[in-house]
Design a protein around this motif. Sequence first.
Motif, PDB file in Angstrom:
ATOM      1  N   ARG A  18      37.364  54.469  43.921  1.00 27.73           N
ATOM      2  CA  ARG A  18      37.204  54.054  45.318  1.00 27.73           C
ATOM      3  C   ARG A  18      36.849  52.574  45.419  1.00 27.73           C
ATOM      4  NH1 ARG A  18      34.570  59.115  45.647  1.00 27.73           N
ATOM      5  NH2 ARG A  18      32.567  58.070  45.354  1.00 27.73           N
ATOM      6  N   ARG A  22      39.254  49.262  47.066  1.00 30.29           N
ATOM      7  CA  ARG A  22      38.819  48.417  48.171  1.00 30.29           C
ATOM      8  C   ARG A  22      38.811  46.928  47.839  1.00 30.29           C
ATOM      9  NH1 ARG A  22      34.802  52.611  49.474  1.00 30.29           N
ATOM     10  NH2 ARG A  22      33.263  51.456  48.274  1.00 30.29           N
ATOM     11  N   HIS A  24      40.345  43.542  47.370  1.00 26.11           N
ATOM     12  CA  HIS A  24      41.570  42.874  47.813  1.00 26.11           C
ATOM     13  C   HIS A  24      41.913  41.649  46.966  1.00 26.11           C
ATOM     14  CE1 HIS A  24      41.553  45.514  51.260  1.00 26.11           C
ATOM     15  NE2 HIS A  24      40.353  45.081  51.630  1.00 26.11           N
TER      16      HIS A  24
END
Length: 314
Positions: A18, A22, A24
């Motif tokens: 997870r 996330r 970037h």
Amino acid sequence: MALPKLITRDHLEHGLLRTSDRCHHPDAGLFGPGSVCWQLMRENLMCLAQGRVLLLALADSRTAQLTSSGNDMIQRLQHTQVFMLKLVFGNLDQALLTLQSPRTRRKTLFDVEDSDTLLYMLSAWMDSCLRVYQSVIEPLSTAHQERLFEETMVMAEALGIPPQRLPAHWHAHQRWWNKRLARNGAIPRHRRQLGHTLIREQGYPGRLPYGSYLGLASFQIPEHLREQFRLPQTGLDAHRNYQKHIHRLMDLTCRLPERLRYQPAYHEAQQRLSGRARADLPTRLLNRWWSGESDLVSSGWSIPKIDRLPSASY
């Protein structure tokens, strides 16, 4: 005492997945130059937060089981500092490797399998850094504190705490944290003596001009813990000495050049984002002096100019 909610291997794997999803900008890491974590953790002054962390760790029965002696506690504090620097300033691969390494984590204060205890220890570290920063550097707005909470929860997930065991928002976390601090009851005599000794003897009085841990500890822990660890009274004279200490730290921080004021790992990360394969010699020497390692978060390969992160100018 409630039964511990254990962190399993699946929790760790799902948390890492997870967290990486996330991210970037992999080369900027989990947070990047614009994060509140970078703003706090880059300050060398954050070493003073370890004094409060030390006392909060000894006040918790499950965390205190990790340490059998004063030397063990100091070693864990230092390893936790390096762990956090790699987690915050490393690129995505470096952060994931740090999180995935049982050997690295086993040396830190995060070597616990209970999610509540792990969240307590992570909150103790970040909250202690926040208190030192706000006391000496500048106060943070509520919006910045909420952002710091969000970034801390990213760390918590990356460490394996399932999302359903985390506070839903900043206000819920504040309520949980205050209750958790108040829940620390009577501390056994040997732990009280250990904290009483370490908080006076440890710190960086011989290496840095910041002084020992004791200067800030009495004013930054709950009253019942201050009494149990036999820290100086927070009366008028003590408060005046505390304010003098704070003003000295403020003046020192303003006068230091950025090369000495900020963590060498921060400079190393900035140079990595500007395309360097390895940090310059002064940064590597300061890294060796601070952490015992010359290279903490260098990428090891140069980035083509066209692919460099625009935000590297922070």
